[in-house]
Motif scaffolding. Structure first.
Motif, PDB file in Angstrom:
ATOM      1  N   TRP A  96       2.732   7.495  -9.016  1.00 20.33           N
ATOM      2  CA  TRP A  96       3.262   8.742  -9.581  1.00 20.33           C
ATOM      3  C   TRP A  96       4.269   8.500 -10.689  1.00 20.33           C
ATOM      4  O   TRP A  96       4.688   9.438 -11.364  1.00 20.33           O
ATOM      5  N   LEU A  97       4.685   7.255 -10.888  1.00 19.56           N
ATOM      6  CA  LEU A  97       5.684   6.946 -11.907  1.00 19.56           C
ATOM      7  C   LEU A  97       5.019   6.713 -13.259  1.00 19.56           C
ATOM      8  O   LEU A  97       3.880   6.252 -13.333  1.00 19.56           O
ATOM      9  N   PRO A  98       5.714   7.019 -14.347  1.00 24.63           N
ATOM     10  CA  PRO A  98       5.151   6.809 -15.702  1.00 24.63           C
ATOM     11  C   PRO A  98       5.201   5.345 -16.119  1.00 24.63           C
ATOM     12  O   PRO A  98       5.806   4.985 -17.132  1.00 24.63           O
ATOM     13  N   LEU A  99       4.564   4.500 -15.336  1.00 30.68           N
ATOM     14  CA  LEU A  99       4.517   3.073 -15.642  1.00 30.68           C
ATOM     15  C   LEU A  99       3.221   2.748 -16.366  1.00 30.68           C
ATOM     16  O   LEU A  99       2.252   3.495 -16.318  1.00 30.68           O
ATOM     17  N   THR A 116       0.824  -1.208   0.000  1.00 33.21           N
ATOM     18  CA  THR A 116       0.000   0.000   0.000  1.00 33.21           C
ATOM     19  C   THR A 116       0.858   1.259   0.000  1.00 33.21           C
ATOM     20  O   THR A 116       0.612   2.191  -0.775  1.00 33.21           O
ATOM     21  N   VAL A 117       1.873   1.288   0.852  1.00 32.84           N
ATOM     22  CA  VAL A 117       2.766   2.447   0.911  1.00 32.84           C
ATOM     23  C   VAL A 117       3.523   2.602  -0.401  1.00 32.84           C
ATOM     24  O   VAL A 117       3.669   3.719  -0.935  1.00 32.84           O
ATOM     25  N   ALA A 118       3.992   1.492  -0.956  1.00 36.31           N
ATOM     26  CA  ALA A 118       4.746   1.550  -2.206  1.00 36.31           C
ATOM     27  C   ALA A 118       3.881   2.080  -3.339  1.00 36.31           C
ATOM     28  O   ALA A 118       4.343   2.889  -4.160  1.00 36.31           O
ATOM     29  N   TYR A 119       2.620   1.651  -3.387  1.00 38.12           N
ATOM     30  CA  TYR A 119       1.769   2.088  -4.498  1.00 38.12           C
ATOM     31  C   TYR A 119       1.397   3.556  -4.375  1.00 38.12           C
ATOM     32  O   TYR A 119       1.574   4.335  -5.321  1.00 38.12           O
ATOM     33  N   PHE A 120       0.857   3.953  -3.212  1.00 40.04           N
ATOM     34  CA  PHE A 120       0.333   5.311  -3.083  1.00 40.04           C
ATOM     35  C   PHE A 120       1.423   6.368  -2.929  1.00 40.04           C
ATOM     36  O   PHE A 120       1.177   7.544  -3.218  1.00 40.04           O
ATOM     37  N   CYS A 121       2.592   5.968  -2.505  1.00 43.93           N
ATOM     38  CA  CYS A 121       3.675   6.940  -2.326  1.00 43.93           C
ATOM     39  C   CYS A 121       4.636   6.995  -3.514  1.00 43.93           C
ATOM     40  O   CYS A 121       5.265   8.030  -3.744  1.00 43.93           O
ATOM     41  N   VAL A 122       4.730   5.896  -4.274  1.00 42.98           N
ATOM     42  CA  VAL A 122       5.728   5.849  -5.337  1.00 42.98           C
ATOM     43  C   VAL A 122       5.115   5.444  -6.679  1.00 42.98           C
ATOM     44  O   VAL A 122       5.148   6.192  -7.656  1.00 42.98           O
ATOM     45  N   PHE A 150       0.749  -2.547 -15.207  1.00 48.34           N
ATOM     46  CA  PHE A 150       1.597  -2.781 -14.029  1.00 48.34           C
ATOM     47  C   PHE A 150       0.919  -2.252 -12.768  1.00 48.34           C
ATOM     48  O   PHE A 150       0.924  -2.921 -11.725  1.00 48.34           O
ATOM     49  N   LYS A 151       0.323  -1.065 -12.862  1.00 47.22           N
ATOM     50  CA  LYS A 151      -0.360  -0.501 -11.697  1.00 47.22           C
ATOM     51  C   LYS A 151      -1.560  -1.354 -11.302  1.00 47.22           C
ATOM     52  O   LYS A 151      -1.847  -1.525 -10.112  1.00 47.22           O
ATOM     53  N   ARG A 152      -2.254  -1.890 -12.295  1.00 46.45           N
ATOM     54  CA  ARG A 152      -3.384  -2.762 -11.983  1.00 46.45           C
ATOM     55  C   ARG A 152      -2.921  -4.047 -11.312  1.00 46.45           C
ATOM     56  O   ARG A 152      -3.589  -4.569 -10.420  1.00 46.45           O
TER      57      ARG A 152
END
Length: 352
Positions: free
Chosen positions: A57-60, A48-54, A64-66
């Motif tokens: 916001w990355l152009p991925l 959760t921290v990795a997704y919402f904090c990093v 991958f985000k899903r």
């Protein structure tokens, strides 16, 4: 329990704000529940921290985000998701994509848990909004705020009206976006559908509105009462598995036809031009064709601001509400946000 009787719907005796008790478990399972909780909670917190904090916001790529969002859903044990769509047979969904929310459409979803927003984000990547009972406008919010909203106390009015926008204007900003709306304005325990905010009435008449109902088994991971972050996390992570049941109804339109969005010569398809046999049912509001779509008369916005809805407006809200109740196999109740505010006061006082 007599003091809580006022928070039961008079017609159905349903109490939509009561927390669902956790099924009893043998004491022999306690060590296993603790192990499940420690391992899963730690991994869930890291993801959760990795997704919402990093990651967000990355152009991925969106895939991958899903995948990360699906990992967040799967780590606590939500492994079985039963999806059904009205008018589509099992195994035929790939050939009926028009029955699913797509870019430029609106999702009107039930609201019982933070997992609702997380699942919608993993599948449809929508723009989330917050609705309020006394206005047709909505407040665009992030996925994280949509999840926190499930733990937030209910409110009748927005804290900052400058952030409000109609659904039609929000669609114009990004025509390819899917907009997610929680028209009940607050969470329930999934046992009833609350009265709707009039926000759906600000949608474009040609935009598809898909009612989506989400239910959980066991239902104790719903969050009808504000707060309780740790107890909810314990319930979510300590049990081996959870199942989710998702139902999507056929599209509804914010116009007279309800199930058609194509307009010909100012009259919706399937609707005859000429005299309206029910014109005297709602004399305070008239509808007139202008261009290729129906435009409300100048008097209606004034009435809408005063809280008066036309017969057609009520019909749109009733249709979506009935679809959500049918999909969830529950009933509509007459308790709303104001009643939940009063319930939370009584419930909090009892806890103290």
């Amino acid at each position: 329990m007599e003091k809580y009787s006022q928070f039961r719907d008079r017609g159905t005796a349903i109490a939509p704000f009561f927390p669902v008790p956790t099924p009893p478990s043998s004491a022999l399972w306690t060590p296993i529940h603790i192990v499940f909780f420690v391992v899963r909670a730690a991994l869930l917190l890291c993801l959760t921290v990795a997704y919402f904090c990093v990651i967000q916001w990355l152009p991925l790529g969106s895939w991958f985000k899903r995948c990360v969002l699906w990992a967040i859903i799967g780590v606590p044990g939500v492994w079985w998701i039963d999806l059904q769509v009205d008018g589509v047979k099992r195994g035929k969904l790939h050939s009926h994509q028009d029955h699913l929310p797509s870019p430029g459409t609106i999702i009107a979803a039930s609201f019982t848990s933070p997992l609702d927003a997380l699942y919608l984000a993993a599948i449809f990547r929508p723009v989330f909004t917050r609705s309020y009972p006394a206005t047709k406008e909505v407040e665009p919010i992030s996925l994280f705020r949509a999840m926190l909203m499930a733990f937030s106390p209910p409110t009748m009015t927005p804290p900052d009206r400058s952030k409000l926008i109609s659904l039609a204007e929000l669609q114009k900003r990004d025509k390819k976006a899917i907009i997610a709306v929680f028209p009940e304005c607050t969470t329930t325990n999934g046992r009833g559908i609350l009265p709707f905010s009039p926000c759906l009435l600000s949608a474009d008449p040609e935009t598809k509105i898909f009612p989506v109902n989400l239910r959980y088994t066991p239902a104790d991971i719903t969050t009808p009462v504000p707060g309780g972050y740790f107890s909810w996390l314990w319930t979510l992570c300590s049990r081996p598995t959870h199942s989710m049941r998702v139902r999507i109804a056929e599209a509804v339109y914010n116009n007279r036809s309800l199930d058609r969005g194509v307009f010909k010569n100012g009259v919706s398809e399937g609707e005859e031009s000429g005299f309206d046999a029910n014109i005297f049912d709602s004399p305070q509001v008239t509808m007139k064709p202008e261009g290729l779509r129906w435009q409300r008369s100048e008097d209606e916005p004034k009435n809408a601001q005063a809280g008066v809805l036309s017969r057609w407006d009520r019909k749109v809200l009733d249709k979506v509400g009935e679809d959500l109740a049918r999909l969830g196999r529950v009933k509509r109740v007459d308790l709303g946000v104001q009643e939940k505010i009063e319930f939370v006061k009584v419930w909090t006082k009892r806890k103290r």
